[in-house]
Design an enzyme around this catalytic site. Structure first.
Site, short mmCIF file in Angstrom:
data_model
loop_
_atom_site.label_atom_id
_atom_site.label_comp_id
_atom_site.label_asym_id
_atom_site.label_seq_id
_atom_site.Cartn_x
_atom_site.Cartn_y
_atom_site.Cartn_z
N ILE A 71 0.83 -1.21 0.00
CA ILE A 71 0.00 0.00 0.00
C ILE A 71 0.87 1.27 0.00
CG2 ILE A 71 -0.36 0.27 2.51
CD1 ILE A 71 -2.93 0.76 -0.33
N SER B 14 12.30 1.47 7.24
CA SER B 14 12.08 0.18 6.58
C SER B 14 13.16 -0.81 6.96
CB SER B 14 12.11 0.39 5.06
OG SER B 14 12.10 -0.84 4.39
N LYS C 174 -5.46 1.77 8.00
CA LYS C 174 -6.50 0.91 8.56
C LYS C 174 -6.08 -0.54 8.52
CE LYS C 174 -8.16 -1.62 5.98
NZ LYS C 174 -7.73 -2.76 5.09
N ASP D 229 -9.94 -7.76 6.56
CA ASP D 229 -9.03 -6.71 6.08
C ASP D 229 -9.74 -5.84 5.04
OD1 ASP D 229 -6.13 -5.58 6.02
OD2 ASP D 229 -6.72 -5.86 3.93
P1 NAP Z 1 2.62 -5.45 3.10
O1 NAP Z 1 2.73 -5.40 1.62
O2 NAP Z 1 2.84 -6.75 3.78
O3 NAP Z 1 3.63 -4.34 3.65
C1 NAP Z 1 3.77 -4.07 5.01
C2 NAP Z 1 5.18 -3.54 5.25
O4 NAP Z 1 5.31 -3.27 6.64
C3 NAP Z 1 6.29 -4.55 4.91
O5 NAP Z 1 6.71 -4.39 3.58
C4 NAP Z 1 7.36 -4.18 5.90
O6 NAP Z 1 8.04 -3.06 5.37
C5 NAP Z 1 6.63 -3.63 7.10
N1 NAP Z 1 6.47 -4.58 8.23
C6 NAP Z 1 6.81 -4.30 9.51
N2 NAP Z 1 6.51 -5.34 10.30
C7 NAP Z 1 5.99 -6.30 9.52
C8 NAP Z 1 5.51 -7.60 9.76
N3 NAP Z 1 5.49 -8.13 10.99
N4 NAP Z 1 5.03 -8.33 8.70
C9 NAP Z 1 5.02 -7.81 7.46
N5 NAP Z 1 5.49 -6.56 7.18
C10 NAP Z 1 5.96 -5.80 8.20
O7 NAP Z 1 1.19 -4.92 3.59
P2 NAP Z 1 0.22 -3.86 2.87
O8 NAP Z 1 -0.70 -4.57 1.93
O9 NAP Z 1 1.00 -2.73 2.37
O10 NAP Z 1 -0.69 -3.47 4.13
C11 NAP Z 1 -0.21 -2.61 5.15
C12 NAP Z 1 -1.41 -1.94 5.81
O11 NAP Z 1 -2.12 -1.20 4.80
C13 NAP Z 1 -2.42 -2.93 6.39
O12 NAP Z 1 -2.95 -2.43 7.58
C14 NAP Z 1 -3.50 -3.02 5.31
O13 NAP Z 1 -4.78 -3.33 5.83
C15 NAP Z 1 -3.47 -1.61 4.76
N6 NAP Z 1 -3.97 -1.50 3.39
C16 NAP Z 1 -3.55 -2.40 2.41
C17 NAP Z 1 -4.08 -2.32 1.13
C18 NAP Z 1 -3.67 -3.27 0.01
O14 NAP Z 1 -4.27 -3.23 -1.08
N7 NAP Z 1 -2.67 -4.13 0.16
C19 NAP Z 1 -5.03 -1.33 0.83
C20 NAP Z 1 -5.39 -0.42 1.82
C21 NAP Z 1 -4.86 -0.52 3.08
P3 NAP Z 1 9.62 -2.87 5.48
O15 NAP Z 1 10.24 -4.11 4.94
O16 NAP Z 1 9.82 -1.65 4.65
O17 NAP Z 1 9.93 -2.66 6.93
#
Ligand code: NAP
Length: 306
Positions: free
Chosen positions: A13, A35, A89, A166
């Site tokens: 995101i 990060s 969120k 989610d």
């Molecule tokens: P993601 O791709 O898994 O990215 C999360 C990032 O957070 C990871 O790349 C990592 O970044 C960091 N991180 C720190 N602790 C972590 C852990 N224990 N496990 C995994 N990653 C961790 O997730 P995302 O889809 O971006 O979602 C993040 C948030 O945005 C969630 O709350 C989700 O509900 C919300 N969101 C997501 C979307 C969507 O379409 N995916 C849409 C709207 C909102 P570093 O390696 O840089 O530290």
């Protein structure tokens, strides 16, 4: 004036929405990234918020884009450094944890914005205006997407309390904007045989005499559906495409230009430096109620490569 802000957690995101939105903003600019993996991203990168603040003393705020677990330590760290905080969120992994955040920010005298991006979809405010003064009879929500497409390989999405909620909480964030005071009366949660979070959920809710039902799926092949139908005594409104488009009695209604994340960051820019707190947990309470009242069913095991 443009405020210096950092992204914490450079995942899907952050790359899809936060970075492009900040790049287009004239009120905020990306001053750094916190990060565990980022390298050359065109902005200073640090492993912790504290380290980044040392590198970028003018840093005013952070935007947390990590998964919902383990955000408390990040919020504490940011507030202790005098930073304002915006949070993706859902705000935390549980309601009791999320409930602490407003008090923490108030005590620190900093701004806190627990965001609900779907509430900022272009059709939501026009729908709220159209509903005003009408009697709402029935609401039905269909929020159905394929987790394999939208969350490829994200194992955290299957932690207890998340799964189909989610995306489902996005629908609930629109619902609680349009129908505040919605109560949850029952739920059926379908768990894959090998997972601790539901892949589908059917919710029965109400507001006074208005019956509200929602069907969530994380296993939707083919066309994806994010829609909400609101039947009133004076016609029917339908939000489609996650709230981005509004139809009244099947005729499309013009909605404002702009994006969900553009509006989120515009609001946060207004809040920076003011100590304002926007921490509405009503969508998240409905999720907690669904887990409290939900009947469990088991379905087939989940596979990412199905
Ligand atoms: P993601 O791709 O898994 O990215 C999360 C990032 O957070 C990871 O790349 C990592 O970044 C960091 N991180 C720190 N602790 C972590 C852990 N224990 N496990 C995994 N990653 C961790 O997730 P995302 O889809 O971006 O979602 C993040 C948030 O945005 C969630 O709350 C989700 O509900 C919300 N969101 C997501 C979307 C969507 O379409 N995916 C849409 C709207 C909102 P570093 O390696 O840089 O530290």
């Amino acid at each position: 004036m443009s405020h210096a802000i950092a992204i914490v957690g450079l995942g899907k995101i952050a790359r899809d929405q936060h970075l492009p939105t900040l790049a287009a903003s004239d009120r905020l600019h990306l001053a750094g990234i916190v990060s565990g993996h980022a390298r050359d991203e065109g902005a200073p990168v640090a492993a912790t918020i504290t380290e980044l603040k040392r590198q970028v003393p003018e840093l005013a705020a952070v935007s947390l884009c990590t998964p919902p677990m383990a955000r408390t330590a990040l919020i504490k760290e940011a507030l202790a450094l005098g930073l304002d905080v915006m949070v993706e969120k859902p705000p935390a992994a549980s309601v009791s944890v999320a409930e602490r955040y407003a008090g923490m920010a108030r005590e620190a005298g900093r701004a806190l914005y627990l965001t609900w991006h779907s509430r900022e979809a272009s059709g939501v405010e026009p729908a709220a205006q159209w509903l005003s003064g009408k009697t709402l009879r029935r609401v039905s929500v269909a929020w159905k997407e394929d987790v394999r497409v939208w969350h490829p390989g994200q194992e955290w999405i299957w932690e207890p309390g998340i799964g189909v909620f989610d995306p489902g909480v996005n629908a609930l964030s629109i619902l609680t904007r349009l129908v505040p005071g919605t109560e949850l009366h029952g739920a059926t949660l379908k768990y894959p045989a090998d997972r601790e979070a539901p892949i589908m959920a059917d919710l029965t809710m109400a507001h006074g005499d208005t019956a509200i039902e929602a069907a969530f799926s994380f296993d939707q092949r083919g066309p994806q559906t994010w829609s909400m139908t609101l039947e009133t005594d004076e016609g029917t409104a339908e939000l489609r495409e996650g709230g981005g488009r509004l139809f009244v009695d099947d005729a499309e209604v013009a909605v404002p230009e702009g994006t969900e994340y553009g509006r989120l960051y515009a609001r946060f820019a207004d809040m920076i430096g003011t100590g304002a707190i926007d921490a509405d947990l009503s969508p998240f309470r409905l999720v907690a109620d669904a887990f409290m009242l939900g009947r469990h069913e088991r379905v087939g095991a989940f596979r990412w490569d199905d």
